[in-house]
Scaffold this active site. Structure first.
Site, PDB file in Angstrom:
ATOM      1  N   HIS A 116       0.724  -1.014  -0.002  1.00  0.00           N
ATOM      2  CA  HIS A 116      -0.028   0.004  -0.012  1.00  0.00           C
ATOM      3  C   HIS A 116       0.885   1.228  -0.001  1.00  0.00           C
ATOM      4  O   HIS A 116       1.794   1.438  -1.106  1.00  0.00           O
ATOM      5  CB  HIS A 116      -0.817  -0.212   1.256  1.00  0.00           C
ATOM      6  CG  HIS A 116      -1.833   1.109   1.286  1.00  0.00           C
ATOM      7  ND1 HIS A 116      -2.446   1.841   0.169  1.00  0.00           N
ATOM      8  CD2 HIS A 116      -2.756   1.170   2.329  1.00  0.00           C
ATOM      9  CE1 HIS A 116      -3.577   2.529   0.755  1.00  0.00           C
ATOM     10  NE2 HIS A 116      -3.545   2.397   1.907  1.00  0.00           N
ATOM     11  N   ASP A 142       2.613   5.498  -6.749  1.00  0.00           N
ATOM     12  CA  ASP A 142       4.045   5.316  -5.919  1.00  0.00           C
ATOM     13  C   ASP A 142       5.541   5.317  -6.987  1.00  0.00           C
ATOM     14  O   ASP A 142       6.344   5.447  -6.454  1.00  0.00           O
ATOM     15  CB  ASP A 142       3.825   4.015  -5.205  1.00  0.00           C
ATOM     16  CG  ASP A 142       2.838   4.392  -4.029  1.00  0.00           C
ATOM     17  OD1 ASP A 142       2.076   3.583  -3.803  1.00  0.00           O
ATOM     18  OD2 ASP A 142       3.000   5.382  -3.140  1.00  0.00           O
ATOM     19  N   HIS A 153      -2.257  -2.336  -9.637  1.00  0.00           N
ATOM     20  CA  HIS A 153      -3.243  -1.506  -8.896  1.00  0.00           C
ATOM     21  C   HIS A 153      -4.817  -2.481  -8.688  1.00  0.00           C
ATOM     22  O   HIS A 153      -5.062  -3.080  -9.703  1.00  0.00           O
ATOM     23  CB  HIS A 153      -3.747  -0.121  -9.279  1.00  0.00           C
ATOM     24  CG  HIS A 153      -4.527   0.770  -8.348  1.00  0.00           C
ATOM     25  ND1 HIS A 153      -5.647   0.568  -7.926  1.00  0.00           N
ATOM     26  CD2 HIS A 153      -3.876   1.467  -7.568  1.00  0.00           C
ATOM     27  CE1 HIS A 153      -5.832   1.517  -7.125  1.00  0.00           C
ATOM     28  NE2 HIS A 153      -4.632   2.046  -6.711  1.00  0.00           N
TER      29      HIS A 153
HETATM   30  C1  SDX Z   1      -1.652   2.202  -3.461  1.00  0.00           C
HETATM   31  O1  SDX Z   1      -6.231   0.887  -3.172  1.00  0.00           O
HETATM   32  C2  SDX Z   1      -5.860   2.014  -3.546  1.00  0.00           C
HETATM   33  O2  SDX Z   1      -6.368   2.811  -3.954  1.00  0.00           O
HETATM   34  C3  SDX Z   1      -4.207   2.121  -3.144  1.00  0.00           C
HETATM   35  C4  SDX Z   1      -3.510   3.495  -3.582  1.00  0.00           C
HETATM   36  C5  SDX Z   1      -4.113   4.499  -2.738  1.00  0.00           C
HETATM   37  O3  SDX Z   1      -4.176   5.928  -3.316  1.00  0.00           O
HETATM   38  O4  SDX Z   1      -4.688   4.578  -1.548  1.00  0.00           O
HETATM   39  O5  SDX Z   1      -3.744   3.633  -4.928  1.00  0.00           O
HETATM   40  C6  SDX Z   1      -1.865   3.207  -3.261  1.00  0.00           C
HETATM   41  O6  SDX Z   1      -1.252   1.362  -2.571  1.00  0.00           O
HETATM   42  C7  SDX Z   1      -0.681   1.765  -4.732  1.00  0.00           C
HETATM   43  C8  SDX Z   1      -0.335   0.278  -4.954  1.00  0.00           C
HETATM   44  C9  SDX Z   1       0.945   0.410  -4.446  1.00  0.00           C
HETATM   45  N1  SDX Z   1       1.636  -0.909  -4.301  1.00  0.00           N
HETATM   46  C10 SDX Z   1       2.583  -1.445  -5.137  1.00  0.00           C
HETATM   47  O7  SDX Z   1       3.018  -0.627  -5.855  1.00  0.00           O
HETATM   48  C11 SDX Z   1       3.138  -2.751  -4.939  1.00  0.00           C
HETATM   49  C12 SDX Z   1       3.165  -3.521  -5.958  1.00  0.00           C
HETATM   50  N2  SDX Z   1       1.901  -3.839  -6.476  1.00  0.00           N
HETATM   51  C13 SDX Z   1       0.942  -5.078  -6.150  1.00  0.00           C
HETATM   52  O8  SDX Z   1       1.718  -5.754  -5.307  1.00  0.00           O
HETATM   53  C14 SDX Z   1      -0.245  -5.282  -6.562  1.00  0.00           C
HETATM   54  O9  SDX Z   1      -0.194  -4.819  -8.006  1.00  0.00           O
HETATM   55  C15 SDX Z   1      -1.111  -4.479  -5.780  1.00  0.00           C
HETATM   56  C16 SDX Z   1      -1.192  -5.085  -4.180  1.00  0.00           C
HETATM   57  C17 SDX Z   1      -1.250  -3.202  -5.714  1.00  0.00           C
HETATM   58  C18 SDX Z   1      -2.640  -4.919  -6.403  1.00  0.00           C
HETATM   59  O10 SDX Z   1      -2.732  -6.498  -6.272  1.00  0.00           O
HETATM   60  P1  SDX Z   1      -3.991  -7.158  -6.552  1.00  0.00           P
HETATM   61  O11 SDX Z   1      -5.141  -6.357  -7.032  1.00  0.00           O
HETATM   62  O12 SDX Z   1      -4.222  -7.964  -5.362  1.00  0.00           O
HETATM   63  O13 SDX Z   1      -3.385  -7.989  -7.786  1.00  0.00           O
HETATM   64  P2  SDX Z   1      -2.877  -9.442  -7.435  1.00  0.00           P
HETATM   65  O14 SDX Z   1      -1.733  -9.257  -6.307  1.00  0.00           O
HETATM   66  O15 SDX Z   1      -3.866 -10.533  -7.538  1.00  0.00           O
HETATM   67  O16 SDX Z   1      -1.955  -9.784  -8.783  1.00  0.00           O
HETATM   68  C19 SDX Z   1      -2.589 -10.042 -10.139  1.00  0.00           C
HETATM   69  C20 SDX Z   1      -1.518 -10.681 -10.842  1.00  0.00           C
HETATM   70  C21 SDX Z   1      -0.604 -11.690 -10.015  1.00  0.00           C
HETATM   71  O17 SDX Z   1       0.070 -12.642 -11.235  1.00  0.00           O
HETATM   72  P3  SDX Z   1      -0.872 -13.882 -11.497  1.00  0.00           P
HETATM   73  O18 SDX Z   1      -0.963 -14.690  -9.836  1.00  0.00           O
HETATM   74  O19 SDX Z   1      -1.943 -13.824 -12.074  1.00  0.00           O
HETATM   75  O20 SDX Z   1       0.168 -14.669 -12.401  1.00  0.00           O
HETATM   76  O21 SDX Z   1      -0.369  -9.469 -11.354  1.00  0.00           O
HETATM   77  C22 SDX Z   1       0.748  -9.815 -10.725  1.00  0.00           C
HETATM   78  C23 SDX Z   1       0.611 -10.981  -9.682  1.00  0.00           C
HETATM   79  O22 SDX Z   1       1.697 -11.533  -9.487  1.00  0.00           O
HETATM   80  N3  SDX Z   1       1.193  -8.560 -10.233  1.00  0.00           N
HETATM   81  C24 SDX Z   1       2.291  -7.997 -10.038  1.00  0.00           C
HETATM   82  C25 SDX Z   1       2.533  -6.934  -9.624  1.00  0.00           C
HETATM   83  N4  SDX Z   1       1.169  -6.747  -9.219  1.00  0.00           N
HETATM   84  C26 SDX Z   1       0.500  -7.648  -9.671  1.00  0.00           C
HETATM   85  N5  SDX Z   1       3.481  -8.778 -11.093  1.00  0.00           N
HETATM   86  C27 SDX Z   1       4.550  -8.100 -10.944  1.00  0.00           C
HETATM   87  N6  SDX Z   1       4.506  -6.710 -10.347  1.00  0.00           N
HETATM   88  C28 SDX Z   1       3.713  -6.409  -9.733  1.00  0.00           C
HETATM   89  N7  SDX Z   1       3.725  -4.933  -9.121  1.00  0.00           N
END
Ligand code: SDX
Length: 424
Positions: A262, A357, A301
């Site tokens: 997050h 971010d 996201h």
């Molecule tokens: C913020 O919610 C909000 O509004 C948050 C926010 C706010 O203003 O409050 O916008 C702020 O928190 C932004 C997000 C910051 N976090 C990151 O940048 C961390 C990296 N990103 C993630 O870990 C991920 O993308 C999330 C946590 C942001 C979202 O995760 P989800 O929606 O639960 O998606 P998921 O984990 O189910 O991923 C779906 C697929 C998976 O692959 P498969 O299992 O289908 O093979 O996408 C892949 C994940 O492995 N994936 C990524 C990835 N994010 C998802 N692969 C590589 N790098 C990534 N960053």
């Protein structure tokens, strides 16, 4: 065709029609037809936890609006305090309302002297977010009247205090960590400039920040002010639904924001870019991510399946800051990472784009903020969003949050005395 869904229990043939209202269907109808059968939705990916009029996001189109105003227009024309007023009250203030709100916030920027002593109890290398969570929770002991959450005037007093004191608390963590004396708020300065003064002032009688940097911080505060039901805002609403005081609920929201998935992602992005080290290492890093060895921090996201509109604005603003402080050498790695990922099927198929971010940390670092302070910089402005949602939740008289579960544990069994249990 009717705007509704029909749910049929095939075990009994019984059906109910559930109207689709404002993009949702009521679970209450489901509960009437199927008592004891729950929607299973870990992470709440398909669940509306509340009804809210504060922020609208269209993840497919990459749209973000605060009270109906597009983020791009607020970023260009507004200020953080004006946006805080908008989020709280639902309308843009007129000049008199903005002046009065600004003065109300300004009068609450000081923190009790005991909070500074409280900070001094931390280890020298305590993480600023750990300190901030503790400071915010501690504030609940200084304002016992905050427990009267059913009184709108009491709520507004605490809202003003929290919005006003977050920069002071945040800067205090940095001054403590860097062994510098605390800097008192300077009420002659704007919200953003006062924060920079409390962070960086040394022996000069009156701190003066570069206007471009003040504008950049205020812009970043606007972009981070709210984002509907994100993890930390949901935490604020859930803890607030138990009628806990706003400081305790806000400390919980801060703790949620601290998570690397997050708000902790901006710090994780900088560590990732630093570990990549050189633009030539980008392909190997991306390949490792695709093999499941870690994530591309700052990408992806839960809602945006398109470019995060905030990331676009921050990417542009970075150049204004670099004009003043010099380009962050990590920018080239970030740009190469983005270019590589946006052209790669792994990320395209998963609809992974840069989020808020991905670029913000590059600006913070270029402005001299330590990496550990990045999530603190997210918490400061998000306080306005947390407060707006907390207030909206209480005004709606929402019931205490208490979801159900699918039980997958052991069936009923009798107690076994220790003597009769297996030896190993
Ligand atoms: C913020 O919610 C909000 O509004 C948050 C926010 C706010 O203003 O409050 O916008 C702020 O928190 C932004 C997000 C910051 N976090 C990151 O940048 C961390 C990296 N990103 C993630 O870990 C991920 O993308 C999330 C946590 C942001 C979202 O995760 P989800 O929606 O639960 O998606 P998921 O984990 O189910 O991923 C779906 C697929 C998976 O692959 P498969 O299992 O289908 O093979 O996408 C892949 C994940 O492995 N994936 C990524 C990835 N994010 C998802 N692969 C590589 N790098 C990534 N960053």
């Amino acid at each position: 065709m009717p705007e509704s869904v029909t749910i049929t229990d095939n075990r009994t043939g019984q059906s109910i029609e559930d109207p689709i209202v404002e993009g949702g269907v009521s679970a209450a109808e489901w509960a009437k037809l199927l008592p004891g059968i729950w929607f299973y939705d870990p992470g709440f990916s398909a669940t509306a936890e509340c009804e809210s009029a504060i922020t609208y996001i269209d993840g497919e189109a990459g749209v973000l609006e605060y009270r109906g105003y597009p983020i791009e227009e607020l970023a260009e024309h507004s200020t953080y305090l004006e946006v805080a007023y908008l989020l709280l009250k639902g309308e843009l203030p007129n000049q008199a309302q903005l002046s009065s709100f600004t003065s109300d916030v300004t009068t609450h920027t000081f923190i009790h002297e005991n909070v500074k002593r409280f900070l001094e109890g931390f280890h020298y290398d305590a993480h600023p977010m750990g300190m901030l969570v503790s400071e915010v929770a501690a504030l609940s002991t200084f304002y016992p009247e905050a427990k009267h959450i059913d009184d709108p005037a009491v709520r507004m007093d605490q809202i003003l205090r929290l919005i006003a004191k977050m920069p002071t608390l945040a800067a205090a963590t940095h001054r403590f960590s860097s062994g510098k004396p605390f800097v008192y708020p300077d009420d002659t300065l704007s919200f953003a400039e006062n924060f920079l003064s409390m962070m960086w002032k040394t022996s000069e009688p009156h701190f003066q920040a570069d206007p471009a940097l003040v504008r950049a911080i205020d812009l970043l505060f606007i972009l981070h002010a709210d984002h509907e039901q994100n993890c930390s805002t949901t935490t604020m609403r859930v803890v607030g639904s138990a009628q806990a005081d706003p400081y305790s609920a806000c400390a919980a929201a801060c703790a949620a924001l601290y998570g690397p998935l997050h708000g902790g992602a901006n710090e994780a992005v900088l560590r990732m870019l630093t570990s990549i080290g050189d633009i030539s290492e980008v392909p190997a890093f991306v390949q490792a991510v695709k093999e499941g060895k870690g994530r591309l921090q700052g990408f992806g996201h839960r809602v945006y399946k398109n470019y995060d509109p905030r990331a676009k604005i921050i990417r542009k603003a970075a150049y204004d800051v670099f004009e003043v402080v010099g380009k962050n050498p990590l920018l080239d790695i970030a740009l190469k990472l983005e270019e590589t990922a946006l052209a790669d099927e792994y990320f395209i198929s998963r609809r992974l784009y840069p989020n808020v971010d991905f670029y913000s940390g590059l600006i913070y670092q270029a402005m001299g903020f330590p990496v550990e302070m990045f999530t603190v910089l997210f918490a400061i402005p998000r306080t306005a969003g947390w407060m707006a949602h907390w207030n909206e939740m209480l005004e709606s008289k929402q019931k205490i949050a208490r979801p159900r579960q699918l039980y997958s544990g052991s069936p009923t069994r009798a107690y076994v005395p220790i003597e009769a249990r297996d030896a190993e």
